[in-house]
Design a protein around this motif. Structure first.
Motif, mmCIF file in Angstrom:
data_model
loop_
_atom_site.group_PDB
_atom_site.id
_atom_site.type_symbol
_atom_site.label_atom_id
_atom_site.label_comp_id
_atom_site.label_asym_id
_atom_site.label_seq_id
_atom_site.Cartn_x
_atom_site.Cartn_y
_atom_site.Cartn_z
ATOM 1 N N UNK A 1 -2.712 12.561 -1.860
ATOM 2 C CA UNK A 1 -2.479 11.114 -1.707
ATOM 3 C C UNK A 1 -3.588 10.404 -0.934
ATOM 4 N N UNK A 2 -4.310 11.154 -0.083
ATOM 5 C CA UNK A 2 -5.342 10.476 0.716
ATOM 6 C C UNK A 2 -6.518 10.032 -0.138
ATOM 7 N N UNK A 3 -6.636 10.623 -1.369
ATOM 8 C CA UNK A 3 -7.749 10.237 -2.234
ATOM 9 C C UNK A 3 -7.394 9.047 -3.117
ATOM 10 N N UNK A 4 -6.110 8.675 -3.128
ATOM 11 C CA UNK A 4 -5.688 7.579 -3.980
ATOM 12 C C UNK A 4 -5.939 6.236 -3.308
ATOM 13 N N UNK A 5 -6.027 5.190 -4.145
ATOM 14 C CA UNK A 5 -6.219 3.849 -3.605
ATOM 15 C C UNK A 5 -4.985 3.426 -2.812
ATOM 16 N N UNK A 6 -3.815 3.682 -3.395
ATOM 17 C CA UNK A 6 -2.571 3.322 -2.721
ATOM 18 C C UNK A 6 -1.911 4.567 -2.143
ATOM 19 N N UNK A 7 -1.475 4.479 -0.889
ATOM 20 C CA UNK A 7 -0.729 5.591 -0.299
ATOM 21 C C UNK A 7 0.693 5.544 -0.859
ATOM 22 N N UNK A 8 1.433 6.651 -0.761
ATOM 23 C CA UNK A 8 2.809 6.637 -1.269
ATOM 24 C C UNK A 8 3.635 5.507 -0.644
ATOM 25 N N UNK A 9 3.394 5.240 0.635
ATOM 26 C CA UNK A 9 4.140 4.192 1.324
ATOM 27 C C UNK A 9 3.805 2.812 0.752
ATOM 28 N N UNK A 10 2.496 2.589 0.522
ATOM 29 C CA UNK A 10 2.080 1.293 -0.032
ATOM 30 C C UNK A 10 2.625 1.102 -1.437
ATOM 31 N N UNK A 11 2.586 2.183 -2.217
ATOM 32 C CA UNK A 11 3.096 2.119 -3.583
ATOM 33 C C UNK A 11 4.575 1.739 -3.564
ATOM 34 N N UNK A 12 5.298 2.377 -2.654
ATOM 35 C CA UNK A 12 6.725 2.122 -2.514
ATOM 36 C C UNK A 12 6.986 0.657 -2.155
ATOM 37 N N UNK A 13 6.185 0.134 -1.214
ATOM 38 C CA UNK A 13 6.356 -1.260 -0.775
ATOM 39 C C UNK A 13 6.060 -2.223 -1.922
ATOM 40 N N UNK A 14 4.990 -1.927 -2.661
ATOM 41 C CA UNK A 14 4.584 -2.801 -3.762
ATOM 42 C C UNK A 14 5.660 -2.829 -4.847
ATOM 43 N N UNK A 15 6.188 -1.642 -5.179
ATOM 44 C CA UNK A 15 7.236 -1.548 -6.200
ATOM 45 C C UNK A 15 8.476 -2.321 -5.733
ATOM 46 N N UNK A 16 8.867 -2.137 -4.482
ATOM 47 C CA UNK A 16 10.039 -2.843 -3.961
ATOM 48 C C UNK A 16 9.844 -4.346 -4.053
ATOM 49 N N UNK B 1 8.473 -1.506 17.289
ATOM 50 C CA UNK B 1 8.632 -2.773 16.581
ATOM 51 C C UNK B 1 7.580 -2.969 15.500
ATOM 52 N N UNK B 2 6.428 -2.323 15.660
ATOM 53 C CA UNK B 2 5.332 -2.555 14.721
ATOM 54 C C UNK B 2 5.727 -2.177 13.290
ATOM 55 N N UNK B 3 6.631 -1.199 13.162
ATOM 56 C CA UNK B 3 7.013 -0.755 11.825
ATOM 57 C C UNK B 3 7.947 -1.734 11.123
ATOM 58 N N UNK B 4 8.549 -2.670 11.883
ATOM 59 C CA UNK B 4 9.460 -3.635 11.265
ATOM 60 C C UNK B 4 8.789 -4.335 10.097
ATOM 61 N N UNK B 5 7.625 -4.909 10.356
ATOM 62 C CA UNK B 5 6.932 -5.662 9.316
ATOM 63 C C UNK B 5 6.069 -4.753 8.442
ATOM 64 N N UNK B 6 5.592 -3.650 9.021
ATOM 65 C CA UNK B 6 4.758 -2.751 8.220
ATOM 66 C C UNK B 6 5.547 -2.102 7.094
ATOM 67 N N UNK B 7 6.843 -1.914 7.314
ATOM 68 C CA UNK B 7 7.665 -1.286 6.278
ATOM 69 C C UNK B 7 8.519 -2.299 5.546
ATOM 70 N N UNK B 8 8.159 -3.570 5.644
ATOM 71 C CA UNK B 8 8.966 -4.612 5.013
ATOM 72 C C UNK B 8 8.310 -5.055 3.708
ATOM 73 N N UNK B 9 8.973 -4.814 2.562
ATOM 74 C CA UNK B 9 8.365 -5.207 1.280
ATOM 75 C C UNK B 9 8.075 -6.700 1.201
#
Lengths: 192, 606
Positions: B577-592, B380-388
């Protein structure tokens, strides 16, 4: 009202109140406890793209998994095998591929639901659990692979399919509507 | 029937076992005072029945607990059952308070009823512990935060505290073992303990009969009436009334289910209402004294009540009555006012109320997502973690809002302390782009007014075009068409209909961008123009475009070299990606989130 009458009235009223309490607690409890017995609302069976028509060997059945979202109570497993089908293709009709002879069966044995395999001689479908045997056209054979009566009540369950052309690649594909049926009965009834 | 009962009795002798119940009398006649004990017993029975039923679908693990409880709520009868179980647990504690008050007022602890008194007192902390082990079982954010703090309070007890805490939590931090331990305690250990003590309590009540008055003569020599139905009738009225209230609350509000526990969610933990008075008291006793409120005081209160029979014996009847009345009045007054002060403080605390509202909203959002798409294997934890919709504002505040506002036409939204970059609310839409193409808006603070683009070619070109225009309304129309065409590049869900409808205007806009408006002199757009001097207009505002500019604004597609003002690169190195400020997942969420792409209830989008 005399004392006896008052008491029986109180008894009646206590019983009524007790029954109300029992109903408030009991009805949801029982309804919840038997919820597994209710018919499951399974996702609408739809045609799924299974295999390229040209990739199927001729006159030799192959078993292919159907991939979809597997629901297990609260968990949804995305893109998991939800079942298996046997496809037996005849000669490819290159003029009109949709006319290619094709048989599609659910791999679930109608007897007790084991996965039907290819017999050791490669000429029959044989269920490994109780040796129920079927011809490649799905017909039930009266005598089992190892002798004895075929325990399956019916032939293998045919599935609805469609041969379609991909708009972009122009490849011909087989789409199958995967369904499950009630076991152990001579007639085919879809599970709902 | 009668002959069957005779047959059964001849073999089992059951009538003898049930005789105490059948022949039970009530001394001094039936009384409303006596209903509190019966009410408690029946509430325990209701908890037992509903709890056993709930066990059939509950799964204690961090990945599945919340999901299984949500599943129970979706099952026929499940939500109501869980509601009854939840509200009854609160009713139990209230009923205990009522029962305690009546026992103290009637001095029911006097000999020969000492064992009734002691077992009854023991049942109160046992019952509270029982509910405490139940509240976190759904692994929701509130329950897990509560048990974490409760565990730490237990740990502050000298000597045995840390051991008990580890047994409760199963480790240092709440997790899978917390749930399995609490589950064991809630459905195994606590019921056994409670029903052992309760069994002794009730057999003692049968042995000595309940006491209804602090006048012993009345208890011993009053006229005896049959318990059934004279007293049972009153018991049933009270039980039916209480259960009616519980059923109403269940039907009206249901049992709460907060968002799945996630340490990254902001949540202000508060204890349940029955701990509020201690929580309030703790405020006045800071540091080393905190221990007084959390451990010593509850123990002292319990000890005082245990010693009450001894005090009663030592005092005269009048003094004892005074002491007992004072105990109830002072106890109720202190506990009541501390509880009230604590709640009142929170109600006036805007920040707390906002946090509470946010927690409720997250819970509703998680439930919506779970019922829409089912639960992923990860839990269930991913419900909100992956919710833009949930993560977008969080990421925006953390990474973008130092410069960029995100406020709607009423100025509501995310407001930076000092805004110094364009407002990204509705970025890429027709309205937003139309503003860019307006010479006055372009240099306003809502757009590029506080960036060095004010001095740039775009600003001067726009000014030149608008001021030199022979037909201002004609130019405005052309700009609108260009904005339509550019906004269609983003393929925003909010403009899907307009993109389909306005094909003629879009085609005209495309022509204007590449022709009369001469945008492609600096910008690349499709096949026309070149990169390097101004941002690429191809796919302007699309997922790919947005991810690109956030990752690296100095890329030649956007603002190469010193053309970039101050915008940092948030994911400049795709290889690491680990050296970037935003992870690919975070970038994706922000764009969405910037594009308004998230699952929403149909009514909310209309």
């Amino acid at each position: 009202m005399n004392e006896t009458g008052r008491r029986s009235f109180l008894k009646w009223l206590s019983g009524l109140l007790g029954a109300t309490v029992a109903a408030i607690v009991g009805i949801p409890t029982v309804s919840f406890a038997i919820s597994s017995l209710r018919k499951q609302t399974s996702p609408q069976a739809s045609l799924r793209r299974v295999v390229r028509l040209g990739d199927l060997p001729q006159d030799r059945p192959v078993m292919i998994p159907i991939v979809g979202d597997l629901e297990d109570a609260w968990t949804v497993y995305a893109d998991e095998p939800i079942g298996r089908v046997w496809l037996a293709r005849g000669t490819l009709d290159s003029a009109d591929p949709t006319k290619t002879p094709l048989k599609v069966f659910s791999a679930v044995c109608p007897h007790l639901g084991c996965t039907v395999q290819l017999g050791s001689d490669g000429k029959l479908f044989v269920c490994p659990c109780h040796n129920a045997a079927f011809k490649f056209d799905g017909e039930r054979i009266a005598v089992c692979a190892g002798g004895g009566q075929n325990p399956s009540p019916r032939g293998m369950d045919p599935l609805e399919y469609k041969i379609v052309q991909d708009g972009a690649t122009k490849d011909w594909w087989v789409e199958v509507k995967y369904e499950q049926f009630e076991l152990g009965k001579p007639t085919i009834t879809p599970l709902t | 029937m009668a002959s069957f009962c005779d047959w059964l009795d001849a073999r089992t002798d059951y009538r003898r076992y049930f005789a105490p119940i059948r022949n039970r009398g009530v001394v001094g006649g039936p009384s409303w005072w006596l209903t509190s004990g019966s009410l408690l017993l029946w509430l325990f029975v209701i908890e037992l029945i509903t709890g056993l039923a709930l066990m059939a679908s509950y799964s204690p693990s961090m990945a599945s607990a919340w999901a299984s409880v949500h599943f129970i709520d979706q099952t026929p009868g499940g939500a109501f059952l869980r509601g009854i179980h939840f509200y009854t647990s609160h009713a139990l504690i209230l009923a205990f308070l009522a029962h305690l008050i009546r026992v103290v007022l009637t001095a029911a602890f006097r000999e020969p009823r000492e064992l009734i008194w002691i077992t009854g007192l023991l049942l109160i902390p046992l019952t509270i512990a029982w509910t405490v082990t139940g509240n976190p079982l759904s692994a929701n954010v509130k329950g897990m935060a509560q048990i974490d703090v409760e565990g730490k309070i237990v740990a502050s007890t000298p000597v045995i505290g840390p051991t008990i805490q580890r047994l409760l939590i199963g480790g240092n931090a709440p997790g899978n073992l917390t749930l399995t331990h609490l589950y064991f305690l809630h459905v195994g250990m606590m019921p056994v303990l409670v029903f052992l003590v309760l069994g002794l309590h009730i057999t003692q009540v049968y042995r000595h009969a309940a006491s209804i008055s602090d006048d012993n003569d009345r208890n011993e020599q009053g006229n005896v009436q049959p318990y059934w139905p004279n007293q049972t009738f009153r018991n049933m009225i009270v039980l039916a009334f209480v259960l009616g209230v519980i059923a109403y609350l269940t039907w009206r509000f249901g049992a709460p289910l907060n968002a799945p526990a996630d340490s990254s969610l902001t949540h202000t933990p508060r204890p349940e209402w029955y701990f509020r008075w201690l929580f309030e008291l703790r405020r006045y006793l800071t540091g080393d004294w905190e221990f007084l409120a959390t451990v010593i005081l509850p123990t002292v209160v319990l000890a005082y009540f245990l010693l009450l029979p001894a005090l009663d014996r030592a005092l005269s009847r009048r003094l004892s009555a005074g002491l007992r009345i004072l105990t109830v009045l002072i106890g109720a007054g202190v506990v009541g006012s501390l509880t009230w002060i604590s709640f009142a403080r929170d109600w006036e605390d805007k920040e707390y109320m906002a946090s509470e509202q946010a927690t409720r909203d997250l819970g509703a959002r998680a439930k919506f997502l779970a019922s829409r798409g089912g639960l992923p294997v990860e839990g269930a934890i991913t419900l909100l973690r992956n919710d833009p919709k949930t993560q977008g504002p969080v990421l925006y505040r953390r990474h973008c809002a130092a410069c960029h506002p995100h406020t709607n036409e009423n100025g509501e939204g995310i407001v930076p302390q000092t805004a110094s970059a364009p407002n990204l609310y509705s970025f890429g839409t027709f309205t937003w782009i139309e503003g860019v193409l307006d010479h006055e808006k372009f240099v306003s603070p809502q757009y590029f007014g506080k960036t060095k683009l004010v001095e740039g070619d775009m600003a001067s070109k726009l000014k030149e075009m608008f001021e030199g225009a022979k037909d201002a309304s004609q130019l405005k129309k052309q700009m609108a068409a260009a904005a339509r065409a550019l906004s269609a590049e983003a393929k925003l869900p909010s403009q899907a209909e307009a993109d389909k409808r306005d094909t003629a205007q879009i085609a005209e806009g495309v022509k204007l961008i590449q022709g009369d408006l001469s945008c492609t002199e600096c910008h690349k757009y499709g096949e026309e123009g070149e990169l390097g001097s101004a941002p690429d207009l191809t796919g302007y505002g699309s997922r790919e475009w947005l991810a690109g500019i956030i990752s690296d604004p100095k890329h030649e597609r956007f603002y190469p070299d010193d053309r970039n003002d101050r915008m940092p690169a948030f994911a400049s190195d795709p290889q690491q990606p680990q050296q970037n400020v935003l992870s690919p997942r975070e970038l994706d969420l922000l764009v969405s989130w910037l594009r308004g792409e998230w699952k929403e209830e149909p009514s909310a989008t209309q």
